[in-house]
Design a protein around this motif. Sequence first.
Motif, PDB file in Angstrom:
ATOM      1  N   GLU A 173     -33.979  -8.222 -50.584  1.00  0.00           N
ATOM      2  CA  GLU A 173     -34.489  -8.528 -51.926  1.00  0.00           C
ATOM      3  C   GLU A 173     -33.802  -9.758 -52.519  1.00  0.00           C
ATOM      4  O   GLU A 173     -33.407  -9.780 -53.682  1.00  0.00           O
ATOM      5  N   ARG A 174     -33.668 -10.774 -51.674  1.00  0.00           N
ATOM      6  CA  ARG A 174     -33.074 -12.039 -52.091  1.00  0.00           C
ATOM      7  C   ARG A 174     -34.090 -13.165 -51.901  1.00  0.00           C
ATOM      8  O   ARG A 174     -34.904 -13.136 -50.994  1.00  0.00           O
ATOM      9  N   ARG A 175     -33.962 -14.174 -52.750  1.00  0.00           N
ATOM     10  CA  ARG A 175     -34.864 -15.322 -52.685  1.00  0.00           C
ATOM     11  C   ARG A 175     -34.157 -16.508 -52.049  1.00  0.00           C
ATOM     12  O   ARG A 175     -33.001 -16.788 -52.358  1.00  0.00           O
ATOM     13  N   ILE A 176     -34.888 -17.202 -51.155  1.00  0.00           N
ATOM     14  CA  ILE A 176     -34.373 -18.410 -50.535  1.00  0.00           C
ATOM     15  C   ILE A 176     -35.454 -19.475 -50.638  1.00  0.00           C
ATOM     16  O   ILE A 176     -36.636 -19.204 -50.385  1.00  0.00           O
ATOM     17  N   ALA A 177     -35.064 -20.671 -51.037  1.00  0.00           N
ATOM     18  CA  ALA A 177     -36.019 -21.761 -51.175  1.00  0.00           C
ATOM     19  C   ALA A 177     -36.603 -22.123 -49.812  1.00  0.00           C
ATOM     20  O   ALA A 177     -35.902 -22.065 -48.797  1.00  0.00           O
ATOM     21  N   PRO A 178     -37.889 -22.486 -49.738  1.00  0.00           N
ATOM     22  CA  PRO A 178     -38.500 -22.834 -48.447  1.00  0.00           C
ATOM     23  C   PRO A 178     -37.731 -23.903 -47.675  1.00  0.00           C
ATOM     24  O   PRO A 178     -37.548 -23.790 -46.464  1.00  0.00           O
ATOM     25  N   GLN A 179     -37.262 -24.951 -48.381  1.00  0.00           N
ATOM     26  CA  GLN A 179     -36.506 -25.993 -47.691  1.00  0.00           C
ATOM     27  C   GLN A 179     -35.185 -25.434 -47.152  1.00  0.00           C
ATOM     28  O   GLN A 179     -34.744 -25.787 -46.052  1.00  0.00           O
ATOM     29  N   ALA A 180     -34.550 -24.557 -47.913  1.00  0.00           N
ATOM     30  CA  ALA A 180     -33.303 -23.936 -47.460  1.00  0.00           C
ATOM     31  C   ALA A 180     -33.555 -23.084 -46.218  1.00  0.00           C
ATOM     32  O   ALA A 180     -32.757 -23.081 -45.276  1.00  0.00           O
ATOM     33  N   LEU A 181     -34.674 -22.365 -46.215  1.00  0.00           N
ATOM     34  CA  LEU A 181     -35.016 -21.525 -45.065  1.00  0.00           C
ATOM     35  C   LEU A 181     -35.266 -22.398 -43.836  1.00  0.00           C
ATOM     36  O   LEU A 181     -34.799 -22.079 -42.735  1.00  0.00           O
ATOM     37  N   ARG A 182     -35.984 -23.485 -44.012  1.00  0.00           N
ATOM     38  CA  ARG A 182     -36.270 -24.370 -42.881  1.00  0.00           C
ATOM     39  C   ARG A 182     -34.986 -24.958 -42.303  1.00  0.00           C
ATOM     40  O   ARG A 182     -34.794 -25.017 -41.088  1.00  0.00           O
ATOM     41  N   THR A 183     -34.095 -25.379 -43.200  1.00  0.00           N
ATOM     42  CA  THR A 183     -32.827 -25.953 -42.736  1.00  0.00           C
ATOM     43  C   THR A 183     -32.007 -24.907 -41.995  1.00  0.00           C
ATOM     44  O   THR A 183     -31.411 -25.194 -40.950  1.00  0.00           O
ATOM     45  N   LEU A 184     -31.983 -23.700 -42.514  1.00  0.00           N
ATOM     46  CA  LEU A 184     -31.210 -22.630 -41.889  1.00  0.00           C
ATOM     47  C   LEU A 184     -31.750 -22.303 -40.504  1.00  0.00           C
ATOM     48  O   LEU A 184     -30.986 -22.187 -39.534  1.00  0.00           O
ATOM     49  N   VAL A 185     -33.056 -22.166 -40.391  1.00  0.00           N
ATOM     50  CA  VAL A 185     -33.663 -21.843 -39.095  1.00  0.00           C
ATOM     51  C   VAL A 185     -33.423 -22.977 -38.099  1.00  0.00           C
ATOM     52  O   VAL A 185     -33.129 -22.739 -36.918  1.00  0.00           O
ATOM     53  N   SER A 186     -33.516 -24.204 -38.570  1.00  0.00           N
ATOM     54  CA  SER A 186     -33.282 -25.347 -37.686  1.00  0.00           C
ATOM     55  C   SER A 186     -31.844 -25.373 -37.182  1.00  0.00           C
ATOM     56  O   SER A 186     -31.572 -25.792 -36.054  1.00  0.00           O
ATOM     57  N   ALA A 187     -30.916 -24.916 -38.008  1.00  0.00           N
ATOM     58  CA  ALA A 187     -29.505 -24.934 -37.624  1.00  0.00           C
ATOM     59  C   ALA A 187     -29.206 -23.956 -36.492  1.00  0.00           C
ATOM     60  O   ALA A 187     -28.231 -24.133 -35.754  1.00  0.00           O
ATOM     61  N   PHE A 188     -30.029 -22.914 -36.366  1.00  0.00           N
ATOM     62  CA  PHE A 188     -29.771 -21.890 -35.356  1.00  0.00           C
ATOM     63  C   PHE A 188     -31.012 -21.695 -34.486  1.00  0.00           C
ATOM     64  O   PHE A 188     -31.390 -20.568 -34.161  1.00  0.00           O
ATOM     65  N   ALA A 189     -31.633 -22.812 -34.101  1.00  0.00           N
ATOM     66  CA  ALA A 189     -32.897 -22.758 -33.365  1.00  0.00           C
ATOM     67  C   ALA A 189     -32.759 -22.123 -31.990  1.00  0.00           C
ATOM     68  O   ALA A 189     -33.743 -21.657 -31.432  1.00  0.00           O
ATOM     69  N   ASP A 190     -31.555 -22.110 -31.436  1.00  0.00           N
ATOM     70  CA  ASP A 190     -31.383 -21.631 -30.063  1.00  0.00           C
ATOM     71  C   ASP A 190     -30.746 -20.249 -29.957  1.00  0.00           C
ATOM     72  O   ASP A 190     -30.533 -19.767 -28.850  1.00  0.00           O
ATOM     73  N   ASP A 191     -30.420 -19.630 -31.087  1.00  0.00           N
ATOM     74  CA  ASP A 191     -29.695 -18.361 -31.003  1.00  0.00           C
ATOM     75  C   ASP A 191     -30.088 -17.470 -32.179  1.00  0.00           C
ATOM     76  O   ASP A 191     -29.644 -17.677 -33.316  1.00  0.00           O
ATOM     77  N   VAL A 192     -30.928 -16.476 -31.898  1.00  0.00           N
ATOM     78  CA  VAL A 192     -31.405 -15.577 -32.950  1.00  0.00           C
ATOM     79  C   VAL A 192     -30.271 -14.708 -33.481  1.00  0.00           C
ATOM     80  O   VAL A 192     -30.222 -14.391 -34.672  1.00  0.00           O
ATOM     81  N   THR A 193     -29.325 -14.348 -32.606  1.00  0.00           N
ATOM     82  CA  THR A 193     -28.193 -13.537 -33.061  1.00  0.00           C
ATOM     83  C   THR A 193     -27.361 -14.288 -34.101  1.00  0.00           C
ATOM     84  O   THR A 193     -26.972 -13.732 -35.130  1.00  0.00           O
ATOM     85  N   GLU A 194     -27.101 -15.569 -33.822  1.00  0.00           N
ATOM     86  CA  GLU A 194     -26.363 -16.377 -34.794  1.00  0.00           C
ATOM     87  C   GLU A 194     -27.178 -16.595 -36.062  1.00  0.00           C
ATOM     88  O   GLU A 194     -26.621 -16.620 -37.166  1.00  0.00           O
ATOM     89  N   LEU A 195     -28.487 -16.758 -35.928  1.00  0.00           N
ATOM     90  CA  LEU A 195     -29.346 -16.898 -37.105  1.00  0.00           C
ATOM     91  C   LEU A 195     -29.269 -15.646 -37.973  1.00  0.00           C
ATOM     92  O   LEU A 195     -29.152 -15.743 -39.204  1.00  0.00           O
ATOM     93  N   ALA A 196     -29.318 -14.489 -37.344  1.00  0.00           N
ATOM     94  CA  ALA A 196     -29.216 -13.231 -38.099  1.00  0.00           C
ATOM     95  C   ALA A 196     -27.879 -13.143 -38.821  1.00  0.00           C
ATOM     96  O   ALA A 196     -27.813 -12.748 -39.993  1.00  0.00           O
ATOM     97  N   ALA A 197     -26.790 -13.515 -38.130  1.00  0.00           N
ATOM     98  CA  ALA A 197     -25.462 -13.472 -38.748  1.00  0.00           C
ATOM     99  C   ALA A 197     -25.373 -14.443 -39.914  1.00  0.00           C
ATOM    100  O   ALA A 197     -24.770 -14.128 -40.958  1.00  0.00           O
ATOM    101  N   ALA A 198     -25.980 -15.627 -39.771  1.00  0.00           N
ATOM    102  CA  ALA A 198     -25.959 -16.616 -40.853  1.00  0.00           C
ATOM    103  C   ALA A 198     -26.717 -16.104 -42.069  1.00  0.00           C
ATOM    104  O   ALA A 198     -26.272 -16.262 -43.216  1.00  0.00           O
TER     105      ALA A 198
END
Length: 349
Positions: A173-198
């Motif tokens: 139940e948290r809000r994240i800006a679309p640009q912030a989400l895109r940047t975050l996903v791009s930062a962890f494009a190769d590792d879903v586990t690290e993306l989840a932790a981030a």
Amino acid sequence: MPAARSSAPRGASRAKKATAIPQVSWREPRPAPIVLVSGPQEVCAERAIAGIRDYLRLEDPSLEVSDVRADDYEAGSLLSLTSPSLFGEPRLVRVAGVEKATDAFIQEALAYLEHPQEGATVILRHTGASVRGKKLLDAVRAGTGGGIEIPCPAIKRDSDRFDFAAGEFTAAERRIAPQALRTLVSAFADDVTELAAACQQLIGDVEGDITPDVVERYYGGRVEVSAFVVADTAIAGRFGEALVTLRHALASGADPVPLVAAFAMKLRGMARVAGSREPTAALASRLGMKDWQIDRARRDLSGWNERSLGLAIQATARADAEVKGAARDPIFALERMVTVIATRRPFGE
């Protein structure tokens, strides 16, 4: 008289058989006598299995939890661990490695499906890495034992990663800006586990909405983030700033290949959207993109035309080949690409 031939599609009976038991989201797991957690995505499987354990413990803190390896199975273990104890505590048995199960485990598990123990939950984890245990999976999916299935398919495509990360924030139940989400996903494009932790780190650490500045502060040093910063700056036409950002990214350890890939991803989206007057939702559905991706590509197209976009795509394709070995100087290849894109003119003109 010959029997009437069914008019149903040939695969209909197989599809029906495959979905004979309920398919449950890994984000909303629930117990059942048999729970098949299938598919290769480990982070989702771990969440599902932990969620079932937590669900059962809330119902009864005396839950007994046991772990079994199907590929190193000791005969009789399954029945022993699921049988009621003296005080009748609920039992949870987590079985890993079903895709490598021994014959003894498969035989005993098939027998168990016919007579599941009262008060026991058995989780079967099958990654799908092999067809081993297919007979057991078919029996579970046919409904023997009263089970459910929690699919955990691979998260490979960009859209899958976006959906995964967006779901993390929605679930919290948290809000994240679309640009912030895109940047975050791009930062962890190769590792879903690290993306989840981030995602979980941002949810736990940050109060209020999560903005692009927040994500940049936390993860701006990652190569993929730097790559998209360079791409955004060049596509916006800020030539001097783009070159400075490129050199900063390279000095920080960025690899030329993902840098070019970031440009290619953005230009590909722009090219797909260019010239379309369709409403955002309709175009997103037709192209298999997200609404915000369409909106961002349209904003990026400001000041571009067919000729300049073609030049940019050609420059990126050339740079992609050169940074992968077609030229001796990948840095020069990057600078030439950035120059063409930021100035929207052929190199040297």
